[in-house]
Design a protein around this motif. Structure first.
Motif, PDB file in Angstrom:
ATOM      1  N   THR A   1     -27.252 -39.545  32.502  1.00 34.19           N
ATOM      2  CA  THR A   1     -27.641 -40.074  31.840  1.00 34.19           C
ATOM      3  C   THR A   1     -26.119 -40.680  31.115  1.00 34.19           C
TER       4      THR A   1
ATOM      5  N   ALA B   1     -24.800 -43.956  33.535  1.00 27.13           N
ATOM      6  CA  ALA B   1     -24.035 -44.756  32.723  1.00 27.13           C
ATOM      7  C   ALA B   1     -22.472 -45.548  33.480  1.00 27.13           C
TER       8      ALA B   1
ATOM      9  N   LEU C   1     -21.753 -48.658  35.671  1.00 27.64           N
ATOM     10  CA  LEU C   1     -21.794 -49.747  35.050  1.00 27.64           C
ATOM     11  C   LEU C   1     -20.978 -50.401  34.439  1.00 27.64           C
TER      12      LEU C   1
ATOM     13  N   THR D   1     -21.322 -52.092  31.487  1.00 27.32           N
ATOM     14  CA  THR D   1     -21.056 -52.446  30.542  1.00 27.32           C
ATOM     15  C   THR D   1     -22.010 -51.436  30.256  1.00 27.32           C
ATOM     16  N   VAL D   2     -23.413 -50.765  29.024  1.00 26.02           N
ATOM     17  CA  VAL D   2     -24.190 -50.608  28.937  1.00 26.02           C
ATOM     18  C   VAL D   2     -24.809 -50.669  27.506  1.00 26.02           C
TER      19      VAL D   2
ATOM     20  N   CYS E   1     -26.508 -48.853  23.577  1.00 25.16           N
ATOM     21  CA  CYS E   1     -27.118 -47.896  23.413  1.00 25.16           C
ATOM     22  C   CYS E   1     -27.887 -48.034  22.094  1.00 25.16           C
TER      23      CYS E   1
ATOM     24  N   VAL F   1     -29.764 -45.179  26.672  1.00 29.83           N
ATOM     25  CA  VAL F   1     -28.663 -45.843  27.062  1.00 29.83           C
ATOM     26  C   VAL F   1     -29.310 -46.889  27.815  1.00 29.83           C
ATOM     27  N   CYS F   2     -28.773 -47.945  27.615  1.00 28.09           N
ATOM     28  CA  CYS F   2     -29.363 -48.886  28.877  1.00 28.09           C
ATOM     29  C   CYS F   2     -28.532 -49.933  28.902  1.00 28.09           C
ATOM     30  N   SER F   3     -29.291 -50.553  30.634  1.00 25.49           N
ATOM     31  CA  SER F   3     -27.908 -51.932  31.251  1.00 25.49           C
ATOM     32  C   SER F   3     -27.722 -52.873  30.190  1.00 25.49           C
TER      33      SER F   3
ATOM     34  N   ARG G   1     -31.932 -54.784  30.558  1.00 27.79           N
ATOM     35  CA  ARG G   1     -31.807 -54.420  29.887  1.00 27.79           C
ATOM     36  C   ARG G   1     -32.248 -52.521  30.612  1.00 27.79           C
TER      37      ARG G   1
ATOM     38  N   LEU H   1     -31.315 -46.075  31.291  1.00 26.68           N
ATOM     39  CA  LEU H   1     -30.611 -44.847  32.106  1.00 26.68           C
ATOM     40  C   LEU H   1     -31.840 -43.847  31.209  1.00 26.68           C
TER      41      LEU H   1
END
Length: 172
Positions: free
Chosen positions: A72, A76, A79, A81-82, A84, A120-122, A127, A130
């Protein structure tokens, strides 16, 4: 293409056969995420293999999840920005004639524990998930009797007196 078993194929479980079993378990569960264990493992041998694996005394949930956390983190880092996203879920089970070992007493007829997760997501409009960055089972100290507290203490149990610790630990 991504497959969940890719995250766990390098897990260090002390024995290569355990790691192979773990990969097979993740593969089976990822193909049928809505299925119960008997449904996901239709034949008796694979079902018993799953139960033996999950009961193995030298396998801790942290050992199982650490490779996924690392994967994960790697996703992350690609990218800018992620996000949480944190959530705490209570796992509650009814009391029957006998209590399950090592669970907190949540009420006069329920037992269980809390589980905090950090997903954790984009940060773009999709969205896209991850993976998990952190998870932590915990109980409130006043929900434990002496025997249950000993179990949680032996496993590095956490007894928050302030709920913000969950977000702080996950962000490390």
């Amino acid at each position: 293409a991504y497959s969940p078993e890719d995250d766990v194929c390098d897990a260090d479980l002390g024995d290569e056969r355990r790691t192979q079993r773990y990969v097979a378990i993740v593969e089976a569960l990822s193909h049928r995420p809505d299925a119960s264990v008997p449904e996901a493992f239709e034949d008796e041998a694979s079902r018993q293999g799953y139960y033996r694996f999950m009961r193995h005394p030298s396998i801790a949930y942290e050992d199982l999840l650490e490779p996924h956390y690392e994967a994960t983190r790697q996703r992350a880092e690609r990218l800018d920005t992620v996000l949480c996203i944190h959530d705490t879920t209570q796992f509650a089970f009814p009391l029957h004639d006998e209590r399950r070992d090592d669970l907190a007493r949540l009420s006069s007829n329920r037992q269980g524990f809390q589980w905090h997760s950090s997903l954790v997501c984009s940060a773009d409009r999709t969205r896209a998930p991850l993976g998990l960055a952190h998870t932590q089972p915990f109980v409130h100290l006043d929900d434990l009797d002496d025997d249950d507290r000993e179990f949680w203490d032996e496993r590095g149990g956490t007894y928050p007196d302030n709920e913000k610790w969950r977000w702080m630990e996950a962000g490390e």
